[in-house]
Scaffold this motif. Structure first.
Motif, PDB file in Angstrom:
ATOM      1  N   ASP A  18      14.658   6.509  -2.213  1.00  0.00           N
ATOM      2  CA  ASP A  18      15.887   6.154  -1.506  1.00  0.00           C
ATOM      3  C   ASP A  18      16.789   5.293  -2.385  1.00  0.00           C
ATOM      4  OD1 ASP A  18      17.519   6.006   0.996  1.00  0.00           O
ATOM      5  OD2 ASP A  18      17.041   3.870   0.805  1.00  0.00           O
ATOM      6  N   ARG A  37      20.489   6.320  -3.868  1.00  0.00           N
ATOM      7  CA  ARG A  37      21.688   5.485  -3.654  1.00  0.00           C
ATOM      8  C   ARG A  37      22.374   5.150  -4.980  1.00  0.00           C
ATOM      9  NH1 ARG A  37      21.781   3.033   1.671  1.00  0.00           N
ATOM     10  NH2 ARG A  37      19.955   3.753   2.810  1.00  0.00           N
ATOM     11  N   GLU A  66      24.011   8.463  -6.044  1.00  0.00           N
ATOM     12  CA  GLU A  66      25.134   8.757  -5.143  1.00  0.00           C
ATOM     13  C   GLU A  66      26.364   7.913  -5.478  1.00  0.00           C
ATOM     14  OE1 GLU A  66      25.183   9.576  -0.467  1.00  0.00           O
ATOM     15  OE2 GLU A  66      24.639   7.517  -0.982  1.00  0.00           O
ATOM     16  N   ASN A  67      26.140   6.687  -5.929  1.00  0.00           N
ATOM     17  CA  ASN A  67      27.244   5.789  -6.265  1.00  0.00           C
ATOM     18  C   ASN A  67      27.672   5.896  -7.727  1.00  0.00           C
ATOM     19  OD1 ASN A  67      27.944   4.202  -3.808  1.00  0.00           O
ATOM     20  ND2 ASN A  67      25.741   3.873  -3.834  1.00  0.00           N
TER      21      ASN A  67
END
Length: 75
Positions: A37, A41, A44-45
């Motif tokens: 996770d 993240r 994704e960023n």
């Protein structure tokens, strides 16, 4: 595996430094603690790219520790 290689349980991402060099970050912990996770993240960023999830091959090459996907999961 070569003698200088070891497969470890964890997720690894590559993060680019301000000077443009890439550095691997290995996230380790028990199953279910959020390694994947956190990696997702970061990706994704736009802060990281995935090297390997769940298992990663660490190897020593020319006095440098490198992280690569486990060969069975590449592709």
């Amino acid at each position: 595996l070569k003698p200088q290689e070891k497969i470890v349980h964890g997720t690894a991402v590559a993060i680019r430094g301000k000077d443009g060099s890439e550095h691997a970050v290995l996230l380790r912990g028990k199953s279910g603690t959020g390694k994947s996770d956190l990696a997702f993240r970061l990706i994704e960023n736009g802060l990281a790219t995935l090297i390997g999830d769940d298992q990663v091959t660490l190897s020593l090459q020319n006095d440098k520790l490198t992280a690569e996907p486990v060969k069975a999961t590449q592709g």
